[in-house]
Design a protein around this motif. Structure first.
Motif, PDB file in Angstrom:
ATOM      1  N   ILE C 142      -0.579 -13.509   7.424  1.00  5.88           N
ATOM      2  CA  ILE C 142      -0.724 -13.834   6.006  1.00  5.88           C
ATOM      3  C   ILE C 142      -0.452 -15.323   5.828  1.00  5.88           C
ATOM      4  N   PHE C 143      -1.385 -16.033   5.219  1.00  7.71           N
ATOM      5  CA  PHE C 143      -1.237 -17.467   4.997  1.00  7.71           C
ATOM      6  C   PHE C 143      -1.263 -17.770   3.500  1.00  7.71           C
ATOM      7  N   THR C 144      -0.555 -18.826   3.114  1.00  5.50           N
ATOM      8  CA  THR C 144      -0.791 -19.363   1.775  1.00  5.50           C
ATOM      9  C   THR C 144      -1.996 -20.296   1.874  1.00  5.50           C
ATOM     10  N   PRO C 145      -2.685 -20.524   0.758  1.00  6.14           N
ATOM     11  CA  PRO C 145      -3.874 -21.380   0.810  1.00  6.14           C
ATOM     12  C   PRO C 145      -3.575 -22.798   1.324  1.00  6.14           C
ATOM     13  N   GLU C 146      -2.399 -23.337   0.973  1.00  5.40           N
ATOM     14  CA  GLU C 146      -2.087 -24.718   1.383  1.00  5.40           C
ATOM     15  C   GLU C 146      -1.924 -24.846   2.885  1.00  5.40           C
ATOM     16  N   GLU C 147      -1.378 -23.811   3.518  1.00  5.95           N
ATOM     17  CA  GLU C 147      -1.031 -23.947   4.930  1.00  5.95           C
ATOM     18  C   GLU C 147      -2.149 -23.503   5.860  1.00  5.95           C
ATOM     19  N   ALA C 148      -3.202 -22.869   5.321  1.00  8.03           N
ATOM     20  CA  ALA C 148      -4.215 -22.265   6.199  1.00  8.03           C
ATOM     21  C   ALA C 148      -5.348 -23.212   6.525  1.00  8.03           C
ATOM     22  N   VAL C 149      -5.868 -23.058   7.725  1.00 12.05           N
ATOM     23  CA  VAL C 149      -7.071 -23.779   8.133  1.00 12.05           C
ATOM     24  C   VAL C 149      -7.807 -22.924   9.156  1.00 12.05           C
ATOM     25  N   LYS C 150      -9.132 -22.938   9.087  1.00 13.37           N
ATOM     26  CA  LYS C 150      -9.894 -22.220  10.099  1.00 13.37           C
ATOM     27  C   LYS C 150     -10.133 -23.134  11.292  1.00 13.37           C
TER      28      LYS C 150
END
Lengths: 163, 163, 163, 163
Positions: C142-150
């Motif tokens: 589970i990621f928050t939008p700020e911390e996620a990257v593909k």
């Protein structure tokens, strides 16, 4: 007993290509099907081309003809798109000394639910018991090229009504 | 073309029974396999018995013999446990006027990975192209009852070494 | 507990279209996944659009925003293409009073092997236990939008390196 | 994030044993489920016992308690038979400093159709978002041990009617 599998393309091999994404599907779906069947006969698979069968040209059919005609193994299964499978089967009919069974599928073999495994296995059962000639194995039935027709509306192969 | 499927039991039909739990598996796994193959031939399925093939008695084999002998349809696929499939096939050999193909599987048909769908489909391809007689279809190969033997160590059917 | 599933398209919904063939795939792959999971919570599914996420415009994101913002149910799972999932998640962050979990898959849900069922089920587990906010559920995390990257090369979602 | 998976047995792990046949199923079904989900979190799996949950004794539950209590990893998923899952969950409730999610399945994970992959994935989503405590994850829902009950007739977990 040895069976040589040739592919000319068609839906059975269809994979999904995503321009940007790095998702890629490898080839060996036939190997997976045979492994699941726990088969013990000798086999080999070769690619002639990877085309939608609607795009096959006379030149392509000639290449398929020559490739199979020159193959030294007697038992051959050719996977092929369904839309022109009958046309190719008829084109191959003058090949002598071999049992050639054409098959394919309506749904890609990689789909969770697909007729591909059944069709491949059915062709395996048929190719080793049929006499010399060219046949179509679809929908659990074996057809000669002359009698077969794809019923596009129903998505199945049928026998041509007899005149 | 019509195929009648008989079952005598065996691993292919194995389901998991949990004494207390209400979990139950329905029957129509053969129907699922045929539906996935999108088959269009007429077919019917009948149960003779549901037994581990190691538990089959002479009486059971006689019942199998009579059932198939009295069946009016020419094409018959008999699913059967692998351990004594060869014995039953030999017992059925005097049946005339029919094509009888015995098949089964090493893993239950309900398993995610099972040789059952391949074996059923292979038998479908074989039963409609073979001549009158009794055959075994396992591991993608067709055996006569005399030549077949189950190699228990390898878990596959083989031809008996020729003397 | 009720979960509303929205789809904005993406690989998870990808189906194979064959111009000429009549092969067509129906919609209810989400229903199949939930049925296999034997779920008992109330749920509903709605389509916002069916687009490759690379093709999503600002206008599309605004439509997604408004649709979810106006949804009265608190728990929402949004299936979305992976390429711009992070961008959409960030765009949705000002939505209040809801738990919104974005998920998708690298392989189409209809493939025999796909990460779609796992991702949907993981999102179901997360959406009912997370607090208000917008999240991405991919690769079992589970990621928050700020911390996620593909990570396009590896085909997985990661946490951005912390500065 | 790291998740440690413990198993205490139950239907999810059920395999089919055939006395005479050499058919054997290997262990790593959990690994297959996680691989299909393309998960990137750290994980480890350990076996406490392999028992039908109806056969679990007080001694067994004590062993489960101690094993999990002494585990140093915070996030734990315990696969367990469904029949006494609630009893074990209640027994574990005094464990501190951990998030323990119990799950299992009505159909063995090796079955073609099984609720096991969904339940595992749902538990993965829940275990990393829940606070300290013991929970049951079944049928796509998260229950506390006090409120959960297995409805044997319907084959699902429900909330106890509130008094």
């Amino acid at each position: 007993m040895k069976i040589v599998f040739y592919t000319a393309g068609g839906t059975i091999d269809k994979i999904y290509f995503d321009a940007k994404s790095d998702y890629q599907v490898g080839d060996p779906i036939l190997d997976e099907i045979l492994a699941e069947g726990n088969v013990t006969f000798a086999h080999e698979s070769k690619t002639i081309m990877k085309k939608d069968s609607l795009d096959l040209t006379d030149h392509d059919r000639e290449l398929i003809y020559r490739t199979i005609d020159e193959e030294t193994n007697r038992l051959i299964i050719l996977t092929h798109g369904t839309d022109t499978m009958v046309a190719t089967a008829r084109h191959l009919q003058s090949i002598r000394g071999k049992v050639v069974v054409l098959t394919g599928s309506m749904a890609p073999a990689r789909f969770k639910s697909s007729d591909a495994p059944f069709n491949i296995a059915c062709a395996v059962g048929a190719v080793q018991t049929l006499g010399e000639g060219v046949y179509i194995c679809m929908n659990g039935r074996i057809f000669t090229p002359e009698e077969a027709v794809k019923n596009v509306d129903r998505g199945v192969f049928e026998k041509l009504p007899q005149r």
